[in-house]
Design a protein around this motif. Structure first.
Motif, mmCIF file in Angstrom:
data_model
loop_
_atom_site.group_PDB
_atom_site.id
_atom_site.type_symbol
_atom_site.label_atom_id
_atom_site.label_comp_id
_atom_site.label_asym_id
_atom_site.label_seq_id
_atom_site.Cartn_x
_atom_site.Cartn_y
_atom_site.Cartn_z
ATOM 1 N N HIS A 152 0.802 -1.221 0.000
ATOM 2 C CA HIS A 152 0.000 0.000 0.000
ATOM 3 C C HIS A 152 0.835 1.271 0.000
ATOM 4 N N SER B 232 -0.718 4.526 -5.038
ATOM 5 C CA SER B 232 -1.596 3.402 -4.741
ATOM 6 C C SER B 232 -2.937 3.911 -4.245
ATOM 7 N N ARG B 233 -3.945 3.036 -4.304
ATOM 8 C CA ARG B 233 -5.275 3.437 -3.862
ATOM 9 C C ARG B 233 -5.283 3.776 -2.371
ATOM 10 N N ILE C 263 -4.123 7.252 -1.946
ATOM 11 C CA ILE C 263 -5.187 8.171 -2.369
ATOM 12 C C ILE C 263 -6.268 8.255 -1.296
ATOM 13 N N LEU C 264 -6.575 7.092 -0.680
ATOM 14 C CA LEU C 264 -7.576 7.079 0.382
ATOM 15 C C LEU C 264 -7.081 7.865 1.595
ATOM 16 N N LEU D 271 -10.385 -2.623 0.154
ATOM 17 C CA LEU D 271 -9.565 -1.820 -0.757
ATOM 18 C C LEU D 271 -8.383 -2.656 -1.222
ATOM 19 N N ASP E 157 -5.385 -2.750 -4.789
ATOM 20 C CA ASP E 157 -4.957 -1.984 -5.958
ATOM 21 C C ASP E 157 -5.798 -2.303 -7.189
ATOM 22 N N GLY F 258 -9.072 -2.359 -7.025
ATOM 23 C CA GLY F 258 -10.292 -1.576 -6.914
ATOM 24 C C GLY F 258 -10.702 -1.424 -5.468
ATOM 25 N N ALA F 259 -11.900 -0.881 -5.265
ATOM 26 C CA ALA F 259 -12.408 -0.640 -3.917
ATOM 27 C C ALA F 259 -13.877 -1.009 -3.862
ATOM 28 N N LEU G 117 -13.697 4.785 -7.326
ATOM 29 C CA LEU G 117 -13.226 5.387 -6.081
ATOM 30 C C LEU G 117 -12.699 6.788 -6.377
ATOM 31 N N ARG H 299 -14.776 8.834 -1.948
ATOM 32 C CA ARG H 299 -13.897 8.612 -0.797
ATOM 33 C C ARG H 299 -14.357 9.433 0.403
#
Length: 395
Positions: A165, A170-171, A174-175, A228, A230, A232-233, A259, A264
């Protein structure tokens, strides 16, 4: 019954390793003889031994006979154990949709294939050699993972599970950025060093962010779980979203909306502490490892064992081919990880170079500013006069 649970390696913690350990322990609690067999042993094997399980990497230490064989991940082990135990009920467990980890593509090597979500079920059903495809759910030990305290009314600590992560862009990053205004404390487990037992890490956080079986473990611990990966979410696991998210294997690929930044922010606003209790109820109803183990026993008992249809030389050739494919896949993963590490080092060096360049520029700017002061000019003039006087004295 005498049962063998086999997989390629029992060294690093991961989904297949935790599944094998969970299932083996539950089967042993039912009174069956269980041997965990892997080509590579390590810390996870040590954990299995601590829990009283028989573990070996040597084929000559396997039981003389077996009533049932459960194999995960490694096709070559399925071929080898089919030849060694022709009269055993043989079952393959799918842990990924990758081609190399699907059931052995020869009828009769295994009689049934266990899948843990609908994505895997579709792939297995379309595969040659899968036999009967049996859909079960990801099991979790409800005694080892338990509710110790309720989550906070407003989230304060977030547990991030996974070893990737931290990648730039990476997602998860971003989160984190989207939730940064909430003053959350983030705790990551799985990087840089994997953790064998993640149950204690669940106890003092309010939210768990992850994917796969770690989400089921979070639910069993009474933590609001946010799916979550990489890929998707899927967002929060709720009674309304559970069926859709579980069908996709808690993979982050069952989401109905991208996402984006708005989603978010909306997801954080949708946090409710009762999601922990609701998740626990779902885990207890659908993911308890005890009925999962009982279902495996029933499956093994109803299978009619039959000898694999291939002769020794053909089975050996297929086993070696599968081993070569698996080694190539492992090497590819290792090379990818090494390339990632070199990229991170290069990025760190570049950042250090930028910082050093900036510091040098700032030092130059300060020096020029000092040179422009009257005090500096007077000191320079006095220095020149002193040098002149010293020269006159020497003459």
């Amino acid at each position: 019954m005498e049962l063998i649970v086999a997989l390629h390696e029992l060294a690093r913690p991961g989904g297949p390793q935790t599944y094998a350990l969970t299932v083996a322990e539950q089967l042993a609690r039912l009174g069956h003889g269980v041997t965990l067999y892997a080509r590579e042993l390590g810390p996870m094997a040590g954990l299995a031994r601590e829990r009283g399980l028989a573990v070996t990497a040597r084929s000559d230490e396997l039981p003389e006979r077996a009533d049932g064989v459960l194999v995960g991940v490694d096709r070559s082990l399925a071929f080898a154990l089919a030849e060694r135990y022709p009269d055993a009920a043989r079952v393959y467990v799918v842990h990924t949709v990758d081609d190399i980890h699907l059931p052995p593509p020869v009828d009769g090597v295994v009689a049934a294939t266990v899948v843990l979500n609908d994505r895997f079920a579709a792939r297995a059903a379309a595969s040659v050699g899968a036999g009967e495809v049996v859909r079960l759910r990801q099991p979790v030990d409800m005694r080892r993972f338990s509710v110790r305290s309720p989550p906070a009314e407003r989230p304060e600590r977030v547990l991030l599970l996974g070893d990737y992560h931290g990648d730039l862009g990476s997602r998860a990053e971003i989160l984190k950025e989207a939730w940064s205004g909430a003053g959350l404390e983030w705790v990551q487990v799985g990087a840089p060093e994997p953790q064998l037992d993640i149950a204690p890490a669940m106890y003092d956080v309010d939210v768990v962010v992850g994917h796969g079986r770690s989400i089921v473990e979070a639910m069993a611990s009474g933590r609001p779980a946010y799916v979550l990966d990489d890929a998707g979410a899927d967002g929060w696991v709720t009674p309304e979203s559970y069926k859709r998210i579980e069908s996709g294997g808690f993979s982050g690929m069952a989401g109905e909306a991208p996402l984006d930044a708005q989603r978010r922010r909306e997801d954080l606003d949708a946090y409710r502490p009762e999601l922990g209790r609701l998740g626990y109820d779902l885990a207890r109803a659908h993911h308890d490892a005890r009925p999962h183990a009982a279902a495996l026993v029933a499956l093994i008992e109803q299978i009619s064992p039959e000898a694999p249809p291939l002769e020794h030389d053909a089975l050996t050739a297929l086993m070696r081919l599968s081993e070569a494919q698996l080694r190539a896949e492992i090497a590819r993963g290792d090379n990818r990880e090494e390339a990632k590490q070199w990229h991170q080092r290069a990025q760190a060096l570049n950042e250090q170079l930028v910082l050093t360049t900036a510091e040098a520029a700032e030092a130059t700017r300060r020096l020029e500013a000092i040179k422009a002061t009257r005090r500096y000019r007077v000191a320079q003039a006095m220095g020149r006069v002193a040098e002149t006087l010293r020269g006159a004295g020497r003459r």
